[in-house]
Design a protein around this motif. Structure first.
Motif: not given
Length: 633
Positions: A8-12, A153-156, A233-240
């Protein structure tokens, strides 16, 4: 995890709600936001070793003044490299005019990265190129302040082709086929739309252009922009995201696949991919850190107003269980307890396998991420010991000799650290033969603990993906200790299916459980199952993703989990191994018991949380069958 996989990527994210002078006065520095962003990123360093980036926005800057700053790095120590670059902007000031370090207005006007809205990203590249262009944050520039957009973001996304087609239909021509580009341009398109609609409205009302600019900034409907952008959108995501005027948001997918936590008070709004990072950086309590609700966005307007807005209808919550098993740091109290419970729930199965013979069994773990689950496993064994001692003393105490009583009271699991990871070694040699030899020495062992050909060694790993390191290194090394038997225990169930929401596990051929099932089908003359699944998968790719089912489940259907585990044990046992090798896996039922709020288990069960997941797994199987090593999405 013995098999290292990227993940996973990370967001802050930090939004300062007070003027910069407030932080200068209270905390003694105008760099309060930057310092906290650095800590927030460093505390999530486990989430990105391929690169990092930051971006900041200054509020209420005069026209002609730079108000967005961004810097990205691919250095081996990317976070430190970025903040060294930022720190260098203050060296001359500190040396020649130190009094200006107290002047927040001057610093904001004259030094980049001094702003009220700050974003950071840690990158783990799941696929494709590693270049500076692939590092977040991504920037969409425009001369209109409210049309500028920065995202990280942390997403695909599983349906990039579909999203690209929609952009073409909107008249756009994206520069590359990537989910990061499609997400940026999709949000950017509806941000432009929102700007234009507001402009037309206020123009009709007779406002001049300067007044319209301010009114647009005040009335941008971020939630509406996100609803329109994320509709397909079809995926998992946390986007800032940050808009140039200072409006900002953190959005989370409808199933809550990817993690996102936040906290705010009258001074700050902060968000991150992991809760302990927020707790440590801002010295806040566990109970005060909240999760962003699935299908919702935390929206912070330029004026500091904070709200949680729904942009998609939430689905069944299927948060990634791999976060709990391995990816997130175990310093989160919930994750720590869950990992211990994962180990504890394995103890009975292990005891059965060693025939409850603790005298001739040594318990160990494969460093370093399995350590917490190991504590739980040992506690489970100790619980059995206490029960055994109690039952024996209650029902047989008159029959025990002194020697038997001593043996009973001294009964305890033999716990040792046998596998030691040599972090200094790097498998840098490119030739395959040399690489294999180097891999064999990434782990070392502790000699003299095992009784030759008498003891059973139980070694706990948190998960087994390919089994390569077990075969090439760990089993070879511990077999030199001459145990009678080696039992490799996985605190995760068998990894059978690819991930398509952010983890670097997208190819069927890399899973030892899949290899085991294929070998079993071949050995039993069941090749037709493979051909039938291939035919079904191939045909399914012509269907809309909503109509597709996971046909790859049929590959595993003829076998019990124990049969597949036995075949895996054969596969990972290197030639020349003297000890018997057994593999024990966690059950899905126990996984859900240990992690009751994070039941996303598609890599184990094949039950994907979005329709695109079924398309991806079928495509991955087709790719494997056709010898195509490309990603399946």
């Amino acid at each position: 995890m013995s098999d290292q996989i990227k993940h996973e990527c990370g967001i802050a994210f930090i939004r300062l709600l007070k003027p910069l002078s407030y932080y200068q006065q209270k905390y003694g520095t105008a760099l309060y936001g930057l310092n906290k962003l650095y800590l927030l990123m460093e505390k999530q360093h486990n989430r990105g070793q391929d690169g990092a980036g930051i971006a900041t926005i200054k509020l209420d800057m005069k026209p002609g003044s730079r108000y967005i700053s961004r810097y990205r790095s691919m250095a081996s120590n990317a976070v430190a490299d970025i903040f060294e670059y930022v720190q260098n902007k203050f060296v001359d000031i500190q040396e020649n005019t130190p009094e200006l370090m107290q002047d927040t207005e001057w610093l904001k006007d004259n030094v980049s990265f001094i702003g009220e809205v700050l974003m950071g990203h840690l990158r783990y590249g799941t696929h494709g190129k590693n270049s500076i262009e692939n590092c977040h944050p991504f920037l969409r520039q425009n001369n209109w302040m409210t049309r500028n957009l920065v995202i990280a973001g942390n997403f695909n996304m599983t349906n990039v082709d579909e999203l690209l087609e929609q952009l073409y239909e909107l008249g756009q021509h994206p520069k590359e086929k990537a989910d990061t580009v499609t997400v940026l341009e999709k949000i950017g398109h509806f941000l432009d739309d929102e700007n234009q609609e507001l402009f037309d409205q206020y123009k009709k009302e007779g406002h001049d252009n300067v007044a319209i600019t301010h009114k647009i900034s005040d009335h941008l409907d971020i939630a509406n922009i996100l609803r329109r952008s994320a509709k397909t959108w079809d995926g998992g995501y946390s986007i800032c995201g940050m808009v140039g005027n200072g409006d900002s948001f953190i959005m989370r997918d409808p199933a809550g696949i990817r993690p996102a936590y936040y906290y705010y008070d009258d001074e700050i709004v902060v968000a991150a991919s992991e809760r302990p990072a927020l707790q440590t950086t801002f010295n806040i309590q566990f109970k005060d850190v909240k999760e962003i609700d699935p299908g919702h966005a935390l929206i912070i307007k330029k004026n500091g107003e904070v709200s949680m807005e729904q942009f998609r209808e939430p689905t069944e919550r299927l948060s990634c269980s791999f976060e709990r098993i391995y990816f997130s740091k175990g310093s989160d109290v919930e994750i720590y307890r869950e990992r211990k419970q994962l180990g504890r729930l394995l103890s009975e199965k292990i005891l059965q396998s060693v025939n409850y013979d603790l005298k001739n069994t040594v318990f160990s773990f494969i460093p370093n991420t399995a350590e917490v689950a190991f504590f739980g496993m040992v506690e489970g064994v100790q619980q059995y010991v206490r029960k055994h001692q109690k039952d024996t003393l209650l029902h047989r105490k008159e029959q025990l000799t002194d020697e038997q009583l001593d043996d009973l009271l001294s009964m305890a699991p033999r716990v040792e650290k046998l596998a030691v990871k040599d972090v200094k070694l790097r498998t840098f040699i490119t030739q395959d033969a040399d690489r294999s030899e180097m891999v064999a020495h990434v782990y070392d062992t502790t000699y003299g603990i095992i009784n030759n050909h008498q003891d059973t060694l139980v070694a706990l790993d948190d998960s087994i993906v390919r089994g390569t390191t077990l075969k090439q290194s760990i089993i070879k090394i511990v077999d030199r200790l001459h145990p009678k038997k080696i039992i490799i225990v996985s605190s995760a169930p068998q990894i059978r299916y690819p991930d398509c929401y952010g983890i670097d596990m997208s190819r069927m051929g890399q899973f030892v459980a899949f290899d085991a099932a294929i070998q079993l089908l071949t050995e039993r003359g069941m090749w037709q199952v493979i051909e039938d699944v291939y035919t079904k998968c191939k045909a399914s790719l012509l269907l809309p993703k909503e109509q597709i089912v996971n046909h790859v489940k049929e590959i595993y259907k003829p076998f019990t989990p124990e049969e597949i585990s036995a075949k895996i044990a054969q596969i990972i046992t290197p030639k020349g191994t003297v000890a018997e090798v057994e593999v024990i896996y966690q059950s899905l039922e126990n996984l859900h018991e240990a992690c009751p709020k994070n039941k996303g288990d598609w890599y184990f069960s094949g039950n994907y949380p979005t329709p695109g997941g079924n398309k991806v797994v079928n495509k991955a199987f087709v790719n494997w069958k056709e010898g195509n090593n490309q990603r399946a999405y």
